[in-house]
Write a protein that holds these residues in place. Sequence first.
Motif, PDB file in Angstrom:
ATOM      1  N   ASP A  40      -0.951   3.881  -9.629  1.00 24.64           N
ATOM      2  CA  ASP A  40      -0.444   4.324  -8.338  1.00 24.64           C
ATOM      3  C   ASP A  40      -0.890   5.766  -8.146  1.00 24.64           C
ATOM      4  N   LYS A  41      -0.700   6.296  -6.959  1.00 25.48           N
ATOM      5  CA  LYS A  41      -1.207   7.632  -6.657  1.00 25.48           C
ATOM      6  C   LYS A  41      -0.560   8.726  -7.507  1.00 25.48           C
ATOM      7  N   PRO A  42       0.781   8.759  -7.662  1.00 27.44           N
ATOM      8  CA  PRO A  42       1.361   9.824  -8.492  1.00 27.44           C
ATOM      9  C   PRO A  42       0.886   9.787  -9.944  1.00 27.44           C
ATOM     10  N   ARG A  43       0.813   8.591 -10.535  1.00 28.28           N
ATOM     11  CA  ARG A  43       0.356   8.506 -11.929  1.00 28.28           C
ATOM     12  C   ARG A  43      -1.128   8.827 -12.041  1.00 28.28           C
ATOM     13  N   ALA A  44      -1.912   8.472 -11.019  1.00 31.65           N
ATOM     14  CA  ALA A  44      -3.334   8.826 -11.022  1.00 31.65           C
ATOM     15  C   ALA A  44      -3.506  10.339 -11.034  1.00 31.65           C
ATOM     16  N   GLN A  45      -2.733  11.026 -10.208  1.00 33.18           N
ATOM     17  CA  GLN A  45      -2.812  12.484 -10.183  1.00 33.18           C
ATOM     18  C   GLN A  45      -2.353  13.079 -11.501  1.00 33.18           C
ATOM     19  N   SER A  46      -1.307  12.499 -12.094  1.00 36.49           N
ATOM     20  CA  SER A  46      -0.790  12.994 -13.367  1.00 36.49           C
ATOM     21  C   SER A  46      -1.790  12.817 -14.500  1.00 36.49           C
ATOM     22  N   GLY A  47      -2.475  11.663 -14.509  1.00 27.45           N
ATOM     23  CA  GLY A  47      -3.364  11.353 -15.620  1.00 27.45           C
ATOM     24  C   GLY A  47      -4.810  11.700 -15.409  1.00 27.45           C
ATOM     25  N   GLY A  48      -5.176  12.197 -14.233  1.00 28.08           N
ATOM     26  CA  GLY A  48      -6.574  12.517 -13.971  1.00 28.08           C
ATOM     27  C   GLY A  48      -7.421  11.307 -13.628  1.00 28.08           C
ATOM     28  N   PHE A  49      -6.773  10.237 -13.138  1.00 28.91           N
ATOM     29  CA  PHE A  49      -7.513   9.046 -12.713  1.00 28.91           C
ATOM     30  C   PHE A  49      -8.060   9.323 -11.313  1.00 28.91           C
ATOM     31  N   GLY A  50      -9.335   9.666 -11.244  1.00 27.03           N
ATOM     32  CA  GLY A  50      -9.923  10.065  -9.967  1.00 27.03           C
ATOM     33  C   GLY A  50     -10.323   8.913  -9.077  1.00 27.03           C
ATOM     34  N   GLY A  51     -10.383   7.696  -9.634  1.00 25.47           N
ATOM     35  CA  GLY A  51     -10.756   6.530  -8.849  1.00 25.47           C
ATOM     36  C   GLY A  51     -11.720   5.642  -9.605  1.00 25.47           C
ATOM     37  N   GLY A  52     -12.373   4.746  -8.872  1.00 29.84           N
ATOM     38  CA  GLY A  52     -13.304   3.841  -9.531  1.00 29.84           C
ATOM     39  C   GLY A  52     -13.656   2.651  -8.668  1.00 29.84           C
ATOM     40  N   MET A  53     -14.133   1.602  -9.335  1.00 25.86           N
ATOM     41  CA  MET A  53     -14.458   0.342  -8.688  1.00 25.86           C
ATOM     42  C   MET A  53     -13.168  -0.469  -8.534  1.00 25.86           C
ATOM     43  N   PHE A  54     -12.787  -0.742  -7.291  1.00 25.91           N
ATOM     44  CA  PHE A  54     -11.585  -1.524  -7.009  1.00 25.91           C
ATOM     45  C   PHE A  54     -12.016  -2.957  -6.716  1.00 25.91           C
ATOM     46  N   ALA A  55     -11.666  -3.864  -7.619  1.00 27.35           N
ATOM     47  CA  ALA A  55     -12.185  -5.232  -7.563  1.00 27.35           C
ATOM     48  C   ALA A  55     -11.415  -6.091  -6.567  1.00 27.35           C
ATOM     49  N   ILE A  56     -12.172  -6.880  -5.805  1.00 24.70           N
ATOM     50  CA  ILE A  56     -11.610  -7.965  -5.002  1.00 24.70           C
ATOM     51  C   ILE A  56     -11.890  -9.251  -5.782  1.00 24.70           C
ATOM     52  N   PHE A  57     -10.828  -9.872  -6.268  1.00 21.76           N
ATOM     53  CA  PHE A  57     -10.940 -10.969  -7.222  1.00 21.76           C
ATOM     54  C   PHE A  57     -10.111 -12.153  -6.737  1.00 21.76           C
ATOM     55  N   VAL A  58     -10.675 -13.343  -6.853  1.00 26.15           N
ATOM     56  CA  VAL A  58      -9.969 -14.570  -6.494  1.00 26.15           C
ATOM     57  C   VAL A  58      -9.420 -15.191  -7.774  1.00 26.15           C
ATOM     58  N   PRO A  59      -8.101 -15.232  -7.943  1.00 22.38           N
ATOM     59  CA  PRO A  59      -7.546 -15.753  -9.195  1.00 22.38           C
ATOM     60  C   PRO A  59      -7.703 -17.267  -9.304  1.00 22.38           C
ATOM     61  N   SER A  60      -7.775 -17.741 -10.540  1.00 17.14           N
ATOM     62  CA  SER A  60      -7.799 -19.175 -10.795  1.00 17.14           C
ATOM     63  C   SER A  60      -6.369 -19.718 -10.837  1.00 17.14           C
ATOM     64  N   PRO A  61      -6.188 -20.987 -10.477  1.00 15.95           N
ATOM     65  CA  PRO A  61      -4.874 -21.600 -10.653  1.00 15.95           C
ATOM     66  C   PRO A  61      -4.486 -21.586 -12.132  1.00 15.95           C
TER      67      PRO A  61
ATOM     68  N   ALA B 215       0.827  -1.204   0.000  1.00 18.05           N
ATOM     69  CA  ALA B 215       0.000   0.000   0.000  1.00 18.05           C
ATOM     70  C   ALA B 215       0.863   1.256   0.000  1.00 18.05           C
ATOM     71  N   GLU B 216       1.966   1.213   0.710  1.00 16.16           N
ATOM     72  CA  GLU B 216       2.869   2.364   0.756  1.00 16.16           C
ATOM     73  C   GLU B 216       3.479   2.631  -0.605  1.00 16.16           C
ATOM     74  N   GLN B 217       3.838   1.567  -1.332  1.00 16.25           N
ATOM     75  CA  GLN B 217       4.407   1.745  -2.673  1.00 16.25           C
ATOM     76  C   GLN B 217       3.382   2.321  -3.638  1.00 16.25           C
ATOM     77  N   VAL B 218       2.131   1.906  -3.516  1.00 19.24           N
ATOM     78  CA  VAL B 218       1.075   2.476  -4.360  1.00 19.24           C
ATOM     79  C   VAL B 218       0.949   3.968  -4.079  1.00 19.24           C
ATOM     80  N   THR B 219       1.082   4.348  -2.833  1.00 16.50           N
ATOM     81  CA  THR B 219       0.977   5.758  -2.454  1.00 16.50           C
ATOM     82  C   THR B 219       2.163   6.566  -2.968  1.00 16.50           C
ATOM     83  N   GLU B 220       3.351   5.996  -2.865  1.00 13.56           N
ATOM     84  CA  GLU B 220       4.571   6.730  -3.217  1.00 13.56           C
ATOM     85  C   GLU B 220       4.869   6.679  -4.710  1.00 13.56           C
ATOM     86  N   GLY B 221       4.485   5.600  -5.385  1.00 13.14           N
ATOM     87  CA  GLY B 221       4.739   5.469  -6.817  1.00 13.14           C
ATOM     88  C   GLY B 221       5.400   4.151  -7.153  1.00 13.14           C
TER      89      GLY B 221
END
Length: 349
Positions: free
Chosen positions: A37-58, A24-30
């Motif tokens: 990540d947070k810096p690229r979101a601010q740079s590109g205007g990515f304001g947020g969205g639906m953050f999926a909780i997903f169970v991957p298949s083997p 989580a800290e790396q996502v915040t810092e870049g």
Amino acid sequence: MTKFPVFDGHNDLVLRLLRGDVTAEQVTEGLHDGHIDKPRAQSGGFGGGMFAIFVPSPGNKAVRHEEMIKPAYDIPLPEIVSEVEALDWTDRGFAALEDLETAGAVRLCRTAAEVETALPAPEMAAVMHIEGAEAVDREFERLHTWHARGLRSLGPVWSRDTVWGHGVPFRYPSDPDTGPGLTEAGKALIRECNQLKILVDLSHLNEKGVDDVARITDAPLVATHSNAWAVCPHSRNLTDRQLDMIRDSDGMVGINFASAFLRPDGRMDAEFELDIMLQHFDHLVQRLGEDRVGLGSDFDGALVPAPIGDCSGLPALVEALRSHGVDDGLMAKITHGNWLRVLRKTWGA
């Protein structure tokens, strides 16, 4: 980009956290890889969205992508994931999103008003979404608990079967009529989501599953990350009949950035120009109207067009839309306004 902050229908950043690829800290810092990540979101205007909780298949995701480079492919549905395994991933997914908020990367949102307030903020607006409901119990006790924790959106299936219904495979060329729809338990799940005002995501449901949801639900029909089958005849995309159902319910569709669902040849190849995305945009607006089309990138879960690359590349899409004749009013709708409208209508706040 602050004039047109993007609220996005779907991303898989949480899966990177659950796999231990990032913190989580790396996502915040870049970060130096991935899409968000947070810096690229601010740079590109990515304001947020639906953050999926997903169970991957083997299995190896790269093998699936190798198959999807071929002129035609039909990848079997993965095996069903057990409820026990899914519960572990899902509980950790909620904790990961809360860790992102604690680290200052996101602001968790439970109402459309909170999303609207958060969009101009440094933190990304994050709505908790479950993609594939294997961890939900038949009595729906966990669903109620997770709703109290912030869950506001749910897809009954990913592209594999669950006790709730049948996923649509990765198949090209193919229409989405690939098998049975919702089970009786799945129909009960839709009714419970309606009661709790949890958005039901049609993406990854096959045609009969979409029809079942449409017969049951009292909420707008929403596909958070899907495209137009008329442009790319992939099983994951929506036919005109399905688009008309979504229009008639006053729902919406988020345009998926995944290369294989955009390209008319169905190939998982990122080297193409954004005019292909504009073809999907035109078709969706024609069938749904200007108030029912948004973005559903699938960042961190898909191979996106090279001209975009990651969330910092969203200005390239905005510029392409602008050159295509999209004015300020429609741009605001596409980037976030239409999502806010349908969330208000679904959640009631």
